[in-house]
Design a protein around this motif. Sequence first.
Motif, mmCIF file in Angstrom:
data_model
loop_
_atom_site.group_PDB
_atom_site.id
_atom_site.type_symbol
_atom_site.label_atom_id
_atom_site.label_comp_id
_atom_site.label_asym_id
_atom_site.label_seq_id
_atom_site.Cartn_x
_atom_site.Cartn_y
_atom_site.Cartn_z
ATOM 1 N N ARG A 120 0.824 -1.227 0.000
ATOM 2 C CA ARG A 120 0.000 0.000 0.000
ATOM 3 C C ARG A 120 0.849 1.264 0.000
ATOM 4 O O ARG A 120 0.454 2.276 0.595
ATOM 5 N N GLN A 121 2.027 1.184 -0.654
ATOM 6 C CA GLN A 121 2.884 2.379 -0.652
ATOM 7 C C GLN A 121 2.221 3.553 -1.352
ATOM 8 O O GLN A 121 2.538 4.714 -1.068
ATOM 9 N N ALA A 122 1.316 3.252 -2.297
ATOM 10 C CA ALA A 122 0.464 4.310 -2.845
ATOM 11 C C ALA A 122 -0.820 4.272 -2.032
ATOM 12 O O ALA A 122 -1.621 3.376 -2.203
ATOM 13 N N ARG A 172 -3.391 6.272 1.404
ATOM 14 C CA ARG A 172 -3.958 7.471 2.038
ATOM 15 C C ARG A 172 -3.014 8.222 2.955
ATOM 16 O O ARG A 172 -3.318 9.352 3.342
ATOM 17 N N ARG A 210 -7.919 11.264 -4.719
ATOM 18 C CA ARG A 210 -9.149 10.594 -4.287
ATOM 19 C C ARG A 210 -10.301 11.577 -4.035
ATOM 20 O O ARG A 210 -11.461 11.173 -4.079
ATOM 21 N N ASP A 238 -6.685 -3.049 -7.121
ATOM 22 C CA ASP A 238 -7.184 -3.688 -5.917
ATOM 23 C C ASP A 238 -7.445 -5.153 -6.226
ATOM 24 O O ASP A 238 -7.695 -5.504 -7.382
ATOM 25 N N TYR A 280 -14.445 -12.157 0.575
ATOM 26 C CA TYR A 280 -15.075 -10.852 0.317
ATOM 27 C C TYR A 280 -16.390 -11.010 -0.451
ATOM 28 O O TYR A 280 -17.358 -10.289 -0.202
ATOM 29 N N SER A 319 -4.618 -12.610 2.055
ATOM 30 C CA SER A 319 -4.683 -11.816 3.286
ATOM 31 C C SER A 319 -5.608 -12.436 4.324
ATOM 32 O O SER A 319 -5.445 -12.207 5.516
ATOM 33 N N HIS A 373 2.306 -5.954 6.780
ATOM 34 C CA HIS A 373 0.994 -5.766 6.129
ATOM 35 C C HIS A 373 0.990 -4.342 5.598
ATOM 36 O O HIS A 373 2.004 -3.649 5.700
HETATM 37 O O1 CP3 Z 1 0.196 -1.635 -2.477
HETATM 38 C C1 CP3 Z 1 -0.130 -0.734 -3.278
HETATM 39 O O2 CP3 Z 1 0.273 0.449 -3.211
HETATM 40 C C2 CP3 Z 1 -0.998 -1.125 -4.450
HETATM 41 C C3 CP3 Z 1 -2.362 -0.958 -4.248
HETATM 42 C C4 CP3 Z 1 -3.212 -1.938 -3.444
HETATM 43 C C5 CP3 Z 1 -4.458 -1.538 -2.928
HETATM 44 N N1 CP3 Z 1 -5.093 -2.633 -2.433
HETATM 45 C C6 CP3 Z 1 -4.984 -0.168 -2.952
HETATM 46 C C7 CP3 Z 1 -5.992 0.230 -1.955
HETATM 47 C C8 CP3 Z 1 -3.069 -3.293 -3.180
HETATM 48 C C9 CP3 Z 1 -1.875 -4.211 -3.453
HETATM 49 C C10 CP3 Z 1 -4.269 -3.724 -2.554
HETATM 50 C C11 CP3 Z 1 -4.522 -5.119 -2.171
HETATM 51 C C12 CP3 Z 1 -5.701 -5.424 -1.370
HETATM 52 N N2 CP3 Z 1 -6.951 -4.884 -1.455
HETATM 53 C C13 CP3 Z 1 -5.746 -6.451 -0.387
HETATM 54 C C14 CP3 Z 1 -4.597 -7.350 -0.040
HETATM 55 C C15 CP3 Z 1 -3.634 -6.681 0.859
HETATM 56 C C16 CP3 Z 1 -4.165 -6.478 2.238
HETATM 57 O O3 CP3 Z 1 -4.265 -5.293 2.616
HETATM 58 O O4 CP3 Z 1 -4.446 -7.447 2.914
HETATM 59 C C17 CP3 Z 1 -7.036 -6.458 0.150
HETATM 60 C C18 CP3 Z 1 -7.538 -7.371 1.251
HETATM 61 C C19 CP3 Z 1 -7.793 -5.474 -0.543
HETATM 62 C C20 CP3 Z 1 -9.223 -5.134 -0.361
HETATM 63 C C21 CP3 Z 1 -9.350 -3.786 0.176
HETATM 64 N N3 CP3 Z 1 -9.156 -2.636 -0.565
HETATM 65 C C22 CP3 Z 1 -9.681 -3.418 1.504
HETATM 66 C C23 CP3 Z 1 -9.961 -4.365 2.633
HETATM 67 C C24 CP3 Z 1 -9.668 -2.031 1.537
HETATM 68 C C25 CP3 Z 1 -10.047 -1.164 2.709
HETATM 69 C C26 CP3 Z 1 -9.034 -1.221 3.764
HETATM 70 C C27 CP3 Z 1 -8.398 0.100 3.898
HETATM 71 O O5 CP3 Z 1 -7.163 0.143 4.013
HETATM 72 O O6 CP3 Z 1 -9.148 1.086 3.892
HETATM 73 C C28 CP3 Z 1 -9.305 -1.571 0.272
HETATM 74 C C29 CP3 Z 1 -9.140 -0.163 -0.124
HETATM 75 C C30 CP3 Z 1 -7.846 0.254 -0.709
HETATM 76 N N4 CP3 Z 1 -7.125 -0.474 -1.607
HETATM 77 C C31 CP3 Z 1 -7.187 1.485 -0.458
HETATM 78 C C32 CP3 Z 1 -6.027 1.464 -1.233
HETATM 79 C C33 CP3 Z 1 -5.017 2.556 -1.369
HETATM 80 C C34 CP3 Z 1 -7.687 2.615 0.422
HETATM 81 C C35 CP3 Z 1 -9.041 3.056 0.034
HETATM 82 C C36 CP3 Z 1 -9.177 4.465 -0.492
HETATM 83 O O7 CP3 Z 1 -8.311 5.054 -1.152
HETATM 84 O O8 CP3 Z 1 -10.270 4.985 -0.275
#
Ligand code: CP3
Length: 376
Positions: free
Chosen positions: A53-55, A57, A66, A102, A179, A234, A354
Amino acid sequence: MDIFCKLHLFILSNIFIFEYSTCTKDFPPLKNDNLLRAARGEPVDRVPVWVMRQAGRYLPEFQEVRKQHDFFTVCRTPELACEVTMQPLRRFDLDASIIFSDILVIPQAFGMTVEMHAGVGPVFPEPLQTPADLSKLKPEGAVDRLSYVGDAITMMRHLLDGRVPLIGFTGAPWTLMGYMIEGGGSKTMSKAKAWLTDYPEDTKKLLTMLTTAIVDYLEMQVKAGAQLLQVFESSAEHLTKEDFLNIAVPYIKDIHDKLTQRLTSQSIPLVPMTLFAKGAGHSLKEQAALGYDIIGLDWTVDPEEARKEVGPNITLQGNLDPQDMYKTPEEIRSLVTDMVRKFGKTRYIANLGHGITPQTPIVSMEVLVDAVHKAL
Ligand code: CP3
Protein backbone atom coordinates in the motif's frame (compact mmCIF):
# COMPACT_ATOMS: atom_id res chain seq x y z
CA MET A 1 22.05 -21.13 -49.44
CA ASP A 2 19.53 -21.36 -52.27
CA ILE A 3 16.82 -18.81 -52.75
CA PHE A 4 14.07 -21.06 -51.30
CA CYS A 5 16.04 -21.74 -48.21
CA LYS A 6 16.67 -18.00 -47.74
CA LEU A 7 13.00 -17.26 -48.29
CA HIS A 8 12.03 -19.93 -45.79
CA LEU A 9 14.39 -18.50 -43.18
CA PHE A 10 13.09 -14.99 -43.85
CA ILE A 11 9.49 -16.12 -43.31
CA LEU A 12 10.42 -18.12 -40.20
CA SER A 13 12.35 -15.25 -38.65
CA ASN A 14 9.47 -12.89 -39.29
CA ILE A 15 7.00 -15.27 -37.74
CA PHE A 16 9.36 -15.44 -34.77
CA ILE A 17 9.62 -11.64 -34.55
CA PHE A 18 5.86 -11.35 -34.89
CA GLU A 19 5.20 -13.94 -32.15
CA TYR A 20 7.83 -12.44 -29.90
CA SER A 21 6.52 -8.93 -30.26
CA THR A 22 2.97 -9.99 -29.49
CA CYS A 23 3.99 -11.25 -26.06
CA THR A 24 6.80 -8.93 -25.02
CA LYS A 25 7.11 -5.20 -25.36
CA ASP A 26 10.12 -2.99 -25.74
CA PHE A 27 10.73 -1.41 -22.36
CA PRO A 28 13.64 0.72 -21.13
CA PRO A 29 16.42 -1.33 -19.48
CA LEU A 30 16.25 -1.75 -15.71
CA LYS A 31 18.64 0.46 -13.73
CA ASN A 32 17.91 -0.82 -10.21
CA ASP A 33 17.32 -4.57 -10.33
CA ASN A 34 18.00 -5.30 -6.64
CA LEU A 35 14.44 -6.55 -6.13
CA LEU A 36 14.73 -9.10 -8.93
CA ARG A 37 18.21 -10.13 -7.85
CA ALA A 38 16.99 -10.67 -4.28
CA ALA A 39 14.12 -12.73 -5.71
CA ARG A 40 16.57 -14.94 -7.59
CA GLY A 41 19.03 -15.24 -4.70
CA GLU A 42 21.72 -13.20 -6.46
CA PRO A 43 23.93 -10.64 -4.68
CA VAL A 44 22.41 -7.16 -4.23
CA ASP A 45 23.99 -3.68 -4.02
CA ARG A 46 21.64 -2.90 -1.17
CA VAL A 47 18.69 -4.62 0.50
CA PRO A 48 15.65 -3.76 -1.64
CA VAL A 49 12.67 -2.20 0.09
CA TRP A 50 9.09 -1.45 -0.91
CA VAL A 51 5.92 -1.19 1.16
CA MET A 52 2.53 -2.80 0.77
CA ARG A 53 0.00 0.00 0.00
CA GLN A 54 2.88 2.38 -0.65
CA ALA A 55 0.46 4.31 -2.85
CA GLY A 56 -2.18 5.10 -0.28
CA ARG A 57 -3.96 7.47 2.04
CA TYR A 58 -0.92 8.39 4.18
CA LEU A 59 0.19 10.49 1.17
CA PRO A 60 -1.57 13.88 0.90
CA GLU A 61 -1.15 13.81 -2.89
CA PHE A 62 -3.05 10.49 -2.97
CA GLN A 63 -5.85 12.05 -0.91
CA GLU A 64 -5.98 14.88 -3.45
CA VAL A 65 -6.52 12.46 -6.33
CA ARG A 66 -9.15 10.59 -4.29
CA LYS A 67 -11.02 13.85 -3.60
CA GLN A 68 -11.56 14.18 -7.32
CA HIS A 69 -12.01 10.54 -8.35
CA ASP A 70 -13.79 7.48 -7.05
CA PHE A 71 -11.45 4.64 -5.99
CA PHE A 72 -12.31 2.29 -8.85
CA THR A 73 -12.19 5.14 -11.37
CA VAL A 74 -8.54 5.57 -10.36
CA CYS A 75 -8.00 1.82 -10.87
CA ARG A 76 -9.72 1.86 -14.27
CA THR A 77 -8.03 4.95 -15.69
CA PRO A 78 -4.43 4.10 -16.61
CA GLU A 79 -3.27 7.76 -16.38
CA LEU A 80 -4.66 8.06 -12.83
CA ALA A 81 -3.47 4.60 -11.77
CA CYS A 82 0.02 5.48 -13.02
CA GLU A 83 -0.02 8.86 -11.30
CA VAL A 84 -0.75 7.32 -7.88
CA THR A 85 1.65 4.42 -8.52
CA MET A 86 4.37 7.03 -9.11
CA GLN A 87 3.57 9.16 -6.04
CA PRO A 88 5.58 7.21 -3.43
CA LEU A 89 8.53 6.95 -5.85
CA ARG A 90 8.74 10.72 -6.07
CA ARG A 91 9.17 10.96 -2.32
CA PHE A 92 11.13 7.86 -1.30
CA ASP A 93 14.15 5.96 -2.59
CA LEU A 94 12.14 2.75 -3.04
CA ASP A 95 13.40 -0.30 -4.92
CA ALA A 96 10.07 -1.34 -6.45
CA SER A 97 6.77 0.00 -7.63
CA ILE A 98 3.46 -1.85 -7.42
CA ILE A 99 0.72 -1.10 -9.88
CA PHE A 100 -2.21 0.71 -8.31
CA SER A 101 -5.30 -1.48 -8.35
CA ASP A 102 -7.18 -3.69 -5.92
CA ILE A 103 -7.70 -7.41 -5.42
CA LEU A 104 -11.47 -6.89 -5.73
CA VAL A 105 -11.34 -6.03 -9.44
CA ILE A 106 -11.76 -9.78 -10.12
CA PRO A 107 -15.17 -10.09 -8.42
CA GLN A 108 -16.11 -6.90 -10.29
CA ALA A 109 -15.08 -8.48 -13.58
CA PHE A 110 -17.33 -11.44 -12.65
CA GLY A 111 -20.22 -8.95 -12.65
CA MET A 112 -20.46 -8.20 -8.91
CA THR A 113 -20.86 -4.61 -7.78
CA VAL A 114 -18.08 -3.45 -5.45
CA GLU A 115 -18.07 0.02 -3.92
CA MET A 116 -15.35 1.62 -1.83
CA HIS A 117 -16.89 3.49 1.11
CA ALA A 118 -14.77 6.02 2.97
CA GLY A 119 -13.94 4.85 6.48
CA VAL A 120 -15.56 1.46 5.84
CA GLY A 121 -13.67 -0.20 3.01
CA PRO A 122 -15.08 -2.33 0.21
CA VAL A 123 -18.83 -3.03 0.14
CA PHE A 124 -20.64 -5.57 -2.05
CA PRO A 125 -24.34 -4.56 -2.05
CA GLU A 126 -25.27 -8.04 -3.31
CA PRO A 127 -22.87 -10.63 -1.89
CA LEU A 128 -23.14 -14.35 -2.67
CA GLN A 129 -25.71 -15.75 -0.26
CA THR A 130 -26.30 -19.30 -1.41
CA PRO A 131 -24.70 -21.56 -4.02
CA ALA A 132 -27.56 -20.65 -6.37
CA ASP A 133 -25.93 -17.20 -6.64
CA LEU A 134 -22.88 -18.75 -8.33
CA SER A 135 -24.89 -18.95 -11.55
CA LYS A 136 -25.06 -15.13 -11.58
CA LEU A 137 -21.28 -14.85 -11.87
CA LYS A 138 -19.83 -14.29 -15.32
CA PRO A 139 -16.29 -15.67 -15.33
CA GLU A 140 -16.15 -15.94 -19.14
CA GLY A 141 -14.23 -13.02 -20.57
CA ALA A 142 -13.32 -11.67 -17.12
CA VAL A 143 -9.71 -11.12 -18.16
CA ASP A 144 -10.85 -8.98 -21.10
CA ARG A 145 -12.81 -6.78 -18.72
CA LEU A 146 -9.58 -6.34 -16.74
CA SER A 147 -7.56 -5.10 -19.71
CA TYR A 148 -7.34 -1.65 -18.07
CA VAL A 149 -4.93 -3.18 -15.52
CA GLY A 150 -2.71 -4.39 -18.36
CA ASP A 151 -2.90 -0.94 -19.98
CA ALA A 152 -1.84 0.70 -16.70
CA ILE A 153 1.05 -1.76 -16.31
CA THR A 154 2.36 -1.09 -19.83
CA MET A 155 2.03 2.66 -19.39
CA MET A 156 3.76 2.47 -16.02
CA ARG A 157 6.70 0.48 -17.39
CA HIS A 158 7.33 3.32 -19.85
CA LEU A 159 6.91 6.03 -17.21
CA LEU A 160 9.29 4.26 -14.84
CA ASP A 161 11.94 4.36 -17.56
CA GLY A 162 13.71 1.40 -15.94
CA ARG A 163 14.11 3.10 -12.57
CA VAL A 164 12.79 0.15 -10.52
CA PRO A 165 10.85 -3.05 -11.33
CA LEU A 166 7.05 -3.03 -11.50
CA ILE A 167 5.08 -5.52 -9.39
CA GLY A 168 1.71 -6.90 -10.49
CA PHE A 169 -0.65 -8.64 -8.08
CA THR A 170 -3.84 -10.55 -7.43
CA GLY A 171 -5.90 -11.74 -4.51
CA ALA A 172 -5.78 -15.49 -3.87
CA PRO A 173 -8.99 -17.55 -4.26
CA TRP A 174 -9.89 -17.99 -0.56
CA THR A 175 -9.44 -14.27 0.17
CA LEU A 176 -11.56 -13.26 -2.83
CA MET A 177 -14.23 -15.85 -1.94
CA GLY A 178 -14.33 -14.37 1.57
CA TYR A 179 -15.07 -10.85 0.32
CA MET A 180 -17.62 -12.12 -2.22
CA ILE A 181 -19.60 -13.96 0.47
CA GLU A 182 -19.14 -11.58 3.40
CA GLY A 183 -19.89 -8.58 1.21
CA GLY A 184 -16.86 -6.72 2.54
CA GLY A 185 -14.27 -7.00 5.26
CA SER A 186 -15.19 -9.25 8.17
CA LYS A 187 -13.73 -9.84 11.62
CA THR A 188 -14.91 -13.45 11.72
CA MET A 189 -15.49 -14.63 8.13
CA SER A 190 -18.38 -16.59 9.62
CA LYS A 191 -20.46 -16.70 6.41
CA ALA A 192 -17.54 -17.71 4.19
CA LYS A 193 -16.46 -20.32 6.72
CA ALA A 194 -20.00 -21.71 6.84
CA TRP A 195 -19.72 -22.35 3.09
CA LEU A 196 -16.68 -24.55 3.72
CA THR A 197 -18.72 -26.98 5.82
CA ASP A 198 -22.25 -26.46 4.41
CA TYR A 199 -21.41 -26.35 0.70
CA PRO A 200 -18.05 -28.07 0.13
CA GLU A 201 -18.71 -28.84 -3.54
CA ASP A 202 -19.86 -25.31 -4.35
CA THR A 203 -16.88 -23.96 -2.44
CA LYS A 204 -14.61 -25.98 -4.74
CA LYS A 205 -16.54 -24.72 -7.75
CA LEU A 206 -16.08 -21.09 -6.69
CA LEU A 207 -12.41 -21.48 -5.76
CA THR A 208 -11.74 -23.23 -9.08
CA MET A 209 -13.58 -20.50 -11.01
CA LEU A 210 -11.46 -17.86 -9.26
CA THR A 211 -8.23 -19.81 -9.86
CA THR A 212 -8.90 -20.01 -13.59
CA ALA A 213 -9.54 -16.26 -13.79
CA ILE A 214 -6.47 -15.48 -11.67
CA VAL A 215 -4.17 -17.49 -13.96
CA ASP A 216 -5.53 -15.64 -17.01
CA TYR A 217 -5.20 -12.34 -15.15
CA LEU A 218 -1.59 -12.92 -14.10
CA GLU A 219 -0.66 -14.10 -17.60
CA MET A 220 -2.12 -10.86 -18.94
CA GLN A 221 -0.14 -8.82 -16.38
CA VAL A 222 3.14 -10.50 -17.37
CA LYS A 223 2.44 -9.89 -21.06
CA ALA A 224 1.68 -6.26 -20.23
CA GLY A 225 5.03 -5.85 -18.45
CA ALA A 226 4.74 -6.94 -14.80
CA GLN A 227 8.22 -8.00 -13.61
CA LEU A 228 7.20 -9.76 -10.39
CA LEU A 229 3.82 -11.00 -9.19
CA GLN A 230 2.47 -11.03 -5.66
CA VAL A 231 -0.45 -13.23 -4.61
CA PHE A 232 -2.27 -11.82 -1.56
CA GLU A 233 -3.89 -14.45 0.67
CA SER A 234 -4.68 -11.82 3.29
CA SER A 235 -7.53 -13.80 4.82
CA ALA A 236 -5.40 -16.87 5.57
CA GLU A 237 -5.41 -15.51 9.12
CA HIS A 238 -9.00 -16.69 9.54
CA LEU A 239 -8.26 -20.33 8.77
CA THR A 240 -6.88 -23.07 11.00
CA LYS A 241 -3.62 -24.54 9.81
CA GLU A 242 -5.52 -27.58 8.58
CA ASP A 243 -8.02 -25.52 6.59
CA PHE A 244 -5.29 -23.30 5.20
CA LEU A 245 -3.41 -26.35 3.92
CA ASN A 246 -6.47 -28.23 2.66
CA ILE A 247 -8.62 -25.40 1.32
CA ALA A 248 -6.45 -22.39 0.43
CA VAL A 249 -3.09 -23.94 -0.49
CA PRO A 250 -4.10 -26.30 -3.34
CA TYR A 251 -5.41 -23.32 -5.33
CA ILE A 252 -2.38 -21.18 -4.48
CA LYS A 253 -0.20 -24.00 -5.80
CA ASP A 254 -2.37 -24.37 -8.89
CA ILE A 255 -1.96 -20.67 -9.67
CA HIS A 256 1.82 -21.02 -9.62
CA ASP A 257 1.92 -24.26 -11.58
CA LYS A 258 -0.64 -23.32 -14.21
CA LEU A 259 0.86 -19.89 -14.80
CA THR A 260 4.34 -21.39 -15.12
CA GLN A 261 3.06 -23.91 -17.62
CA ARG A 262 1.09 -21.26 -19.53
CA LEU A 263 4.07 -18.90 -19.88
CA THR A 264 6.55 -21.69 -20.66
CA SER A 265 4.34 -23.05 -23.44
CA GLN A 266 4.42 -19.60 -25.09
CA SER A 267 8.19 -19.18 -24.52
CA ILE A 268 7.49 -16.16 -22.31
CA PRO A 269 10.16 -15.71 -19.60
CA LEU A 270 8.86 -16.47 -16.11
CA VAL A 271 8.78 -13.72 -13.51
CA PRO A 272 9.41 -14.26 -9.77
CA MET A 273 6.30 -14.87 -7.69
CA THR A 274 5.58 -13.89 -4.09
CA LEU A 275 3.07 -15.57 -1.81
CA PHE A 276 1.87 -13.37 1.04
CA ALA A 277 -0.43 -15.44 3.24
CA LYS A 278 -1.13 -13.22 6.20
CA GLY A 279 -1.47 -15.15 9.44
CA ALA A 280 -0.07 -18.37 7.96
CA GLY A 281 3.27 -18.29 9.77
CA HIS A 282 2.27 -21.73 11.06
CA SER A 283 2.89 -23.24 7.62
CA LEU A 284 6.11 -21.71 6.29
CA LYS A 285 7.64 -25.08 5.40
CA GLU A 286 4.56 -25.99 3.41
CA GLN A 287 4.48 -22.56 1.72
CA ALA A 288 8.13 -22.95 0.73
CA ALA A 289 7.26 -26.13 -1.18
CA LEU A 290 4.72 -24.49 -3.52
CA GLY A 291 7.17 -23.16 -6.11
CA TYR A 292 6.92 -19.48 -5.18
CA ASP A 293 10.28 -17.66 -5.16
CA ILE A 294 9.39 -15.30 -2.30
CA ILE A 295 7.40 -15.84 0.88
CA GLY A 296 5.94 -12.70 2.46
CA LEU A 297 5.81 -12.66 6.25
CA ASP A 298 3.55 -10.78 8.63
CA TRP A 299 5.08 -9.26 11.76
CA THR A 300 4.19 -12.20 14.02
CA VAL A 301 6.97 -14.30 12.48
CA ASP A 302 10.54 -14.23 13.76
CA PRO A 303 13.03 -13.69 10.89
CA GLU A 304 15.51 -16.32 12.05
CA GLU A 305 12.83 -18.94 12.66
CA ALA A 306 11.31 -18.20 9.25
CA ARG A 307 14.68 -18.77 7.57
CA LYS A 308 15.05 -22.13 9.34
CA GLU A 309 11.58 -23.14 8.18
CA VAL A 310 11.87 -22.19 4.50
CA GLY A 311 15.53 -23.19 3.99
CA PRO A 312 18.17 -21.32 1.97
CA ASN A 313 16.51 -21.26 -1.47
CA ILE A 314 13.50 -19.03 -0.80
CA THR A 315 13.56 -15.24 -0.56
CA LEU A 316 11.79 -13.78 2.46
CA GLN A 317 9.87 -10.50 2.43
CA GLY A 318 8.67 -8.43 5.38
CA ASN A 319 7.90 -7.88 8.14
CA LEU A 320 7.89 -4.75 10.32
CA ASP A 321 4.65 -4.29 12.24
CA PRO A 322 2.81 -1.41 10.48
CA GLN A 323 2.03 -0.05 13.96
CA ASP A 324 5.76 0.44 14.55
CA MET A 325 5.55 3.21 11.96
CA TYR A 326 3.87 5.34 14.65
CA LYS A 327 6.97 5.21 16.87
CA THR A 328 9.70 7.86 16.94
CA PRO A 329 12.19 8.03 14.04
CA GLU A 330 14.92 6.77 16.41
CA GLU A 331 12.85 3.78 17.50
CA ILE A 332 11.89 2.97 13.90
CA ARG A 333 15.52 3.15 12.79
CA SER A 334 16.59 0.79 15.53
CA LEU A 335 13.75 -1.71 14.88
CA VAL A 336 14.42 -1.70 11.13
CA THR A 337 18.17 -2.09 11.56
CA ASP A 338 17.60 -5.08 13.86
CA MET A 339 15.11 -6.61 11.45
CA VAL A 340 17.39 -6.29 8.41
CA ARG A 341 20.36 -7.72 10.32
CA LYS A 342 18.28 -10.72 11.38
CA PHE A 343 17.14 -11.42 7.81
CA GLY A 344 20.56 -10.74 6.26
CA LYS A 345 21.55 -9.34 2.88
CA THR A 346 20.83 -12.34 0.67
CA ARG A 347 17.41 -13.51 -0.35
CA TYR A 348 15.68 -10.71 1.53
CA ILE A 349 13.25 -7.93 0.53
CA ALA A 350 12.38 -5.46 3.26
CA ASN A 351 8.71 -4.50 3.69
CA LEU A 352 6.09 -4.10 6.37
CA GLY A 353 4.24 -7.16 7.64
CA HIS A 354 0.99 -5.77 6.13
CA GLY A 355 -0.19 -2.60 4.40
CA ILE A 356 0.89 0.83 5.62
CA THR A 357 -1.97 2.50 7.51
CA PRO A 358 -3.56 5.88 6.67
CA GLN A 359 -2.24 7.99 9.56
CA THR A 360 1.40 6.91 9.19
CA PRO A 361 3.72 9.97 9.28
CA ILE A 362 5.64 10.55 6.05
CA VAL A 363 8.87 10.76 8.05
CA SER A 364 8.41 7.13 9.14
CA MET A 365 8.60 6.02 5.52
CA GLU A 366 11.73 8.12 4.99
CA VAL A 367 13.35 6.54 8.03
CA LEU A 368 12.27 3.03 7.06
CA VAL A 369 13.76 3.25 3.56
CA ASP A 370 16.97 4.91 4.74
CA ALA A 371 17.45 2.48 7.65
CA VAL A 372 17.01 -0.55 5.36
CA HIS A 373 19.61 0.76 2.93
CA LYS A 374 22.09 1.60 5.70
CA ALA A 375 21.61 -1.46 7.91
CA LEU A 376 24.20 -3.69 6.21
O1 CP3 B 1 0.20 -1.64 -2.48
C1 CP3 B 1 -0.13 -0.73 -3.28
O2 CP3 B 1 0.27 0.45 -3.21
C2 CP3 B 1 -1.00 -1.13 -4.45
C3 CP3 B 1 -2.36 -0.96 -4.25
C4 CP3 B 1 -3.21 -1.94 -3.44
C5 CP3 B 1 -4.46 -1.54 -2.93
N1 CP3 B 1 -5.09 -2.63 -2.43
C6 CP3 B 1 -4.98 -0.17 -2.95
C7 CP3 B 1 -5.99 0.23 -1.96
C8 CP3 B 1 -3.07 -3.29 -3.18
C9 CP3 B 1 -1.87 -4.21 -3.45
C10 CP3 B 1 -4.27 -3.72 -2.55
C11 CP3 B 1 -4.52 -5.12 -2.17
C12 CP3 B 1 -5.70 -5.42 -1.37
N2 CP3 B 1 -6.95 -4.88 -1.46
C13 CP3 B 1 -5.75 -6.45 -0.39
C14 CP3 B 1 -4.60 -7.35 -0.04
C15 CP3 B 1 -3.63 -6.68 0.86
C16 CP3 B 1 -4.17 -6.48 2.24
O3 CP3 B 1 -4.26 -5.29 2.62
O4 CP3 B 1 -4.45 -7.45 2.91
C17 CP3 B 1 -7.04 -6.46 0.15
C18 CP3 B 1 -7.54 -7.37 1.25
C19 CP3 B 1 -7.79 -5.47 -0.54
C20 CP3 B 1 -9.22 -5.13 -0.36
C21 CP3 B 1 -9.35 -3.79 0.18
N3 CP3 B 1 -9.16 -2.64 -0.57
C22 CP3 B 1 -9.68 -3.42 1.50
C23 CP3 B 1 -9.96 -4.37 2.63
C24 CP3 B 1 -9.67 -2.03 1.54
C25 CP3 B 1 -10.05 -1.16 2.71
C26 CP3 B 1 -9.03 -1.22 3.76
C27 CP3 B 1 -8.40 0.10 3.90
O5 CP3 B 1 -7.16 0.14 4.01
O6 CP3 B 1 -9.15 1.09 3.89
C28 CP3 B 1 -9.30 -1.57 0.27
C29 CP3 B 1 -9.14 -0.16 -0.12
C30 CP3 B 1 -7.85 0.25 -0.71
N4 CP3 B 1 -7.13 -0.47 -1.61
C31 CP3 B 1 -7.19 1.49 -0.46
C32 CP3 B 1 -6.03 1.46 -1.23
C33 CP3 B 1 -5.02 2.56 -1.37
C34 CP3 B 1 -7.69 2.61 0.42
C35 CP3 B 1 -9.04 3.06 0.03
C36 CP3 B 1 -9.18 4.46 -0.49
O7 CP3 B 1 -8.31 5.05 -1.15
O8 CP3 B 1 -10.27 4.99 -0.28
